[in-house]
Design a protein around this motif. Structure first.
Motif, PDB file in Angstrom:
ATOM      1  N   THR A 209       0.847  -1.201   0.000  1.00 57.42           N
ATOM      2  CA  THR A 209       0.000   0.000   0.000  1.00 57.42           C
ATOM      3  C   THR A 209       0.882   1.250   0.000  1.00 57.42           C
ATOM      4  N   ARG A 210       1.972   1.205   0.772  1.00 58.70           N
ATOM      5  CA  ARG A 210       2.922   2.323   0.793  1.00 58.70           C
ATOM      6  C   ARG A 210       3.427   2.621  -0.615  1.00 58.70           C
ATOM      7  N   SER A 211       3.846   1.566  -1.327  1.00 56.37           N
ATOM      8  CA  SER A 211       4.411   1.804  -2.661  1.00 56.37           C
ATOM      9  C   SER A 211       3.352   2.404  -3.593  1.00 56.37           C
ATOM     10  N   VAL A 212       2.114   1.930  -3.477  1.00 56.99           N
ATOM     11  CA  VAL A 212       1.046   2.448  -4.346  1.00 56.99           C
ATOM     12  C   VAL A 212       0.713   3.892  -3.965  1.00 56.99           C
ATOM     13  N   VAL A 213       0.587   4.151  -2.662  1.00 51.35           N
ATOM     14  CA  VAL A 213       0.189   5.498  -2.217  1.00 51.35           C
ATOM     15  C   VAL A 213       1.276   6.525  -2.556  1.00 51.35           C
ATOM     16  N   LEU A 214       2.539   6.146  -2.432  1.00 55.49           N
ATOM     17  CA  LEU A 214       3.596   7.104  -2.793  1.00 55.49           C
ATOM     18  C   LEU A 214       3.566   7.409  -4.289  1.00 55.49           C
ATOM     19  N   LEU A 275      -7.986   8.565  -3.905  1.00 56.55           N
ATOM     20  CA  LEU A 275      -7.221   8.029  -5.041  1.00 56.55           C
ATOM     21  C   LEU A 275      -6.916   6.549  -4.833  1.00 56.55           C
ATOM     22  N   TYR A 276      -6.565   6.189  -3.598  1.00 55.02           N
ATOM     23  CA  TYR A 276      -6.234   4.785  -3.320  1.00 55.02           C
ATOM     24  C   TYR A 276      -7.480   3.901  -3.466  1.00 55.02           C
TER      25      TYR A 276
END
Ligand code: PMP
Length: 289
Positions: A209-214, A275-276
């Motif tokens: 999730t971190r990689s997608v949100v960044l 967005l997520y």
């Protein structure tokens, strides 16, 4: 519907699923896991999860139980046999079954278990109003980048946070910096509107999730700074939030006794949550924000 688990090569009703008592996962927590979200039977960011699994296995020198391609077919089959609209796939690989000995067995076959359950996503209220976190010393080992099933320090922290009425624990290193949550990554938005989160490395799990949100933040023109932030900085931040596959993106509106800013989710947080939610196809999550 009878839930079915995949255990070492076949699907069985979950009530009949068994592992051996000499499985090294049971005796030593000698294994790794993944938690993958699926919406309408379709796993989200599966490639990233499988890449992380391969890396975790490699770091522990556990052979993959099958190719990642075959594993993705097992995951899809597990989803087909356990149809729920919003699902969480739990996948665990251990070093396998062998007489108890700290040394790696010379001949052993890794054990693979895959289960599916209804996703325990946060409530509309938590997504709209935010949650409280409780700070605690980070007592974990030095390889938090490996998604190991050995989670005792995480469990103790989460339990203590829950007993203090908080949704999550934020773990603080010896220098007073927030590494991450017990089961999520941690973020603040600073006074200049920059998104700040701990850099990748051995002190945190590289969340999918971190990689997608960044990525979403950068695409949306939000400046991202990957640096550690202190607990004190977080308490004075303009906004704060956490992410994980199961928690999605949750605003953090209280840290210990300190209300963050004016106590309501901030604009950057709300924008990224929307967005997520759109990106992973959880429309309801977007609707509440
Ligand atoms: N950090 C820790 C310690 C976790 O357990 C998790 C969730 N497994 C995360 C971060 C978030 O990772 P992901 O976004 O891949 O769920």
């Amino acid at each position: 519907m009878t839930r079915q688990a995949y255990v070492d090569g076949r699907f069985v009703p979950i009530a009949r699923a068994r592992v051996a008592i000499e499985d090294r996962g049971y005796q030593f927590a000698d294994g790794v896991y993944e938690v993958i979200k699926a919406v309408a039977g379709e796993p989200r960011d599966l490639d990233r999860h499988l890449a992380r699994l391969e890396r975790s296995l490699g770091e522990l020198r556990i052979p993959a139980p099958m190719s990642m391609r075959a594993l993705s077919l097992v995951i899809r089959e597990a989803l087909a046999r356990n149809p729920v609209t919003k699902a969480i796939v739990y996948l665990q690989v251990t070093r396998g079954v062998a007489p108890r000995n700290h040394l790696f067995p010379s001949v052993v076959r890794p054990s693979l278990v895959v289960t599916v359950r209804r996703a325990p996503f946060p409530s509309d209220r938590e997504r709209a109003e935010g949650v409280a976190v409780f700070s605690l010393p980070d007592q974990r080992w030095g390889r938090c980048d490996i998604k190991s099933i050995s989670l005792l320090a995480n469990l103790l922290a989460k339990q203590q946070a829950a007993e203090a009425g908080c949704r999550e624990a934020w773990l603080v290193d010896e220098a007073g910096r927030v590494t991450e949550g017990s089961a999520s990554n941690a973020y603040i938005v600073d006074g200049e509107g920059r998104l700040v989160t701990h850099p990748l490395g051995p002190r945190i799990l590289g969340g999918i999730t971190r990689s997608v949100v960044l990525e979403l933040a950068r695409e949306a023109g939000i400046e991202v700074v990957e640096r550690p932030f202190t607990l004190e900085e977080a308490k004075r931040a303009r906004e704060a939030f956490l992410t994980s596959t199961t928690s999605l993106l949750l605003p953090v509106t209280r840290i210990d006794e300190q209300v963050v800013a004016n106590g309501v989710p901030g604009s950057v947080t709300r924008r990224l949550a929307r967005l997520y939610a759109e990106r992973v196809g959880i429309e309801e999550a977007a609707a509440g924000l």
